[in-house]
Design an enzyme around this catalytic site. Sequence first.
Site, PDB file in Angstrom:
ATOM      1  N   GLU A  27      -5.133  -5.077  10.578  1.00  0.00           N
ATOM      2  CA  GLU A  27      -4.118  -4.043  10.774  1.00  0.00           C
ATOM      3  C   GLU A  27      -4.388  -3.314  12.089  1.00  0.00           C
ATOM      4  O   GLU A  27      -5.178  -2.364  12.133  1.00  0.00           O
ATOM      5  CB  GLU A  27      -4.167  -3.020   9.628  1.00  0.00           C
ATOM      6  CG  GLU A  27      -3.851  -3.600   8.263  1.00  0.00           C
ATOM      7  CD  GLU A  27      -3.307  -2.524   7.315  1.00  0.00           C
ATOM      8  OE1 GLU A  27      -2.251  -2.769   6.732  1.00  0.00           O
ATOM      9  OE2 GLU A  27      -3.910  -1.446   7.180  1.00  0.00           O
ATOM     10  N   SER A  53       3.622  -2.175  10.335  1.00  0.00           N
ATOM     11  CA  SER A  53       5.080  -2.239  10.505  1.00  0.00           C
ATOM     12  C   SER A  53       5.686  -3.587  10.112  1.00  0.00           C
ATOM     13  O   SER A  53       6.602  -4.075  10.780  1.00  0.00           O
ATOM     14  CB  SER A  53       5.473  -1.849  11.933  1.00  0.00           C
ATOM     15  OG  SER A  53       5.081  -0.511  12.202  1.00  0.00           O
ATOM     16  N   LYS A  71       0.175   4.246  -0.203  1.00  0.00           N
ATOM     17  CA  LYS A  71      -0.425   5.423   0.450  1.00  0.00           C
ATOM     18  C   LYS A  71      -0.172   6.668  -0.425  1.00  0.00           C
ATOM     19  O   LYS A  71      -0.112   6.552  -1.638  1.00  0.00           O
ATOM     20  CB  LYS A  71       0.088   5.580   1.885  1.00  0.00           C
ATOM     21  CG  LYS A  71      -0.101   4.276   2.678  1.00  0.00           C
ATOM     22  CD  LYS A  71       0.079   4.420   4.154  1.00  0.00           C
ATOM     23  CE  LYS A  71      -0.137   3.067   4.833  1.00  0.00           C
ATOM     24  NZ  LYS A  71      -0.060   3.137   6.282  1.00  0.00           N
ATOM     25  N   ASN A  82       0.872  -1.175   0.000  1.00  0.00           N
ATOM     26  CA  ASN A  82       0.000   0.000   0.000  1.00  0.00           C
ATOM     27  C   ASN A  82       0.907   1.222   0.000  1.00  0.00           C
ATOM     28  O   ASN A  82       1.494   1.563   1.020  1.00  0.00           O
ATOM     29  CB  ASN A  82      -0.886  -0.044   1.254  1.00  0.00           C
ATOM     30  CG  ASN A  82      -1.744   1.203   1.400  1.00  0.00           C
ATOM     31  OD1 ASN A  82      -1.788   2.049   0.513  1.00  0.00           O
ATOM     32  ND2 ASN A  82      -2.433   1.304   2.527  1.00  0.00           N
ATOM     33  N   GLU A 136      -6.784   4.491   7.963  1.00  0.00           N
ATOM     34  CA  GLU A 136      -6.590   5.922   7.649  1.00  0.00           C
ATOM     35  C   GLU A 136      -7.834   6.506   6.987  1.00  0.00           C
ATOM     36  O   GLU A 136      -8.154   7.678   7.176  1.00  0.00           O
ATOM     37  CB  GLU A 136      -5.324   6.091   6.783  1.00  0.00           C
ATOM     38  CG  GLU A 136      -4.068   5.872   7.622  1.00  0.00           C
ATOM     39  CD  GLU A 136      -2.884   5.280   6.879  1.00  0.00           C
ATOM     40  OE1 GLU A 136      -2.853   5.306   5.639  1.00  0.00           O
ATOM     41  OE2 GLU A 136      -1.980   4.761   7.574  1.00  0.00           O
ATOM     42  N   HIS A 152      -9.503   0.896   5.062  1.00  0.00           N
ATOM     43  CA  HIS A 152      -8.223   1.144   5.733  1.00  0.00           C
ATOM     44  C   HIS A 152      -8.439   2.087   6.919  1.00  0.00           C
ATOM     45  O   HIS A 152      -9.242   3.013   6.848  1.00  0.00           O
ATOM     46  CB  HIS A 152      -7.213   1.738   4.746  1.00  0.00           C
ATOM     47  CG  HIS A 152      -5.825   1.710   5.282  1.00  0.00           C
ATOM     48  ND1 HIS A 152      -5.367   2.646   6.189  1.00  0.00           N
ATOM     49  CD2 HIS A 152      -4.807   0.838   5.089  1.00  0.00           C
ATOM     50  CE1 HIS A 152      -4.117   2.346   6.518  1.00  0.00           C
ATOM     51  NE2 HIS A 152      -3.751   1.263   5.864  1.00  0.00           N
ATOM     52  N   GLY A 211       2.709   2.234  10.896  1.00  0.00           N
ATOM     53  CA  GLY A 211       3.637   3.346  10.744  1.00  0.00           C
ATOM     54  C   GLY A 211       4.342   3.727  12.037  1.00  0.00           C
ATOM     55  O   GLY A 211       4.979   4.777  12.115  1.00  0.00           O
TER      56      GLY A 211
HETATM   57  P1  13P Z   1       3.153   0.352   7.751  1.00  0.00           P
HETATM   58  O1  13P Z   1       3.705  -0.912   7.137  1.00  0.00           O
HETATM   59  O2  13P Z   1       3.878   1.583   7.290  1.00  0.00           O
HETATM   60  O3  13P Z   1       3.005   0.241   9.226  1.00  0.00           O
HETATM   61  O4  13P Z   1       1.662   0.511   7.154  1.00  0.00           O
HETATM   62  C1  13P Z   1       0.784  -0.562   7.234  1.00  0.00           C
HETATM   63  C2  13P Z   1      -0.434  -0.227   6.474  1.00  0.00           C
HETATM   64  O5  13P Z   1      -1.222   0.626   6.883  1.00  0.00           O
HETATM   65  C3  13P Z   1      -0.674  -0.926   5.209  1.00  0.00           C
HETATM   66  O6  13P Z   1      -1.945  -0.714   4.733  1.00  0.00           O
END
Ligand code: 13P
Length: 250
Positions: free
Chosen positions: A167, A213, A11, A9, A97, A95, A173
């Site tokens: 997740e 992560s 982002k 992803n 976010e 997601h 992150g």
């Molecule tokens: P990170 O791997 O940066 O923690 O992000 C995970 C994520 O949100 C994937 O959709």
Amino acid sequence: MRKKIIAGNWKMNNDLNESQSLVSGIISGLGSDDKCEVIVCPPFTSLNEVHSLVKDSPVKLGAQNMFFEESGAYTGEISASMLKSVGCEYVILGHSERRTIFGESDEWINKKIKKAIESGLKVIFCVGETLAQREEGETDAVVKNQIINGLQNVTSENLKTITIAYEPIWAIGTGKTASPAQAQEVHAFIRNLIEEIYSKESAENLIIQYGGSVKPDNAASLLSQPDIDGALVGGACLKPASFLSIIASA
Ligand code: 13P
């Protein structure tokens, strides 16, 4: 035997040139065996050009979001058929976010999931709890709610085109990964829940990815858990070497 899925992803990262160079690096470093499915999810603005690069490779294309209406006055939104028209096979929905920053509700996510499936897109459906919810012992209840609401009126036939990505929000992150045992516990809970709602067969076939992560140095231990069938990778998918190393672990 469930096939592992490793999805990146991206982002809100990578302009067009950066996207082309990242995906080229991934394609050229991939081995030839197809033990695992590899998906890249660039931003909307790069989908078309990334598709030209992946279409003759084993890498599949996914989008990071979509809207549930077909067309019309929805400024700034992108429909499922638009994603199909630029070669997307997958879409990430729900997601954290999107839920937290953009206020997406379970009801919206459910509408999006149904529209995606109706349009022939496969869905990576994300669920997960906050740190406060985990500390209050609410992880199972939160994840259960997200799944029950997100999958309203989704048939067992439709479920075959959905993977669930667990997740935990506190691990996204932050560099704090759920331990393999913590992740496995929730994955097993999700699989049991799917058995309760659908059937043993649906549960056994469901691919459940872990995200939060995931890095080259923790991927193998996470992916060796019995109910962890893949990874949804954020930060570590932005460099070919680290993404390829996670794929190699799978
Ligand atoms: P990170 O791997 O940066 O923690 O992000 C995970 C994520 O949100 C994937 O959709």
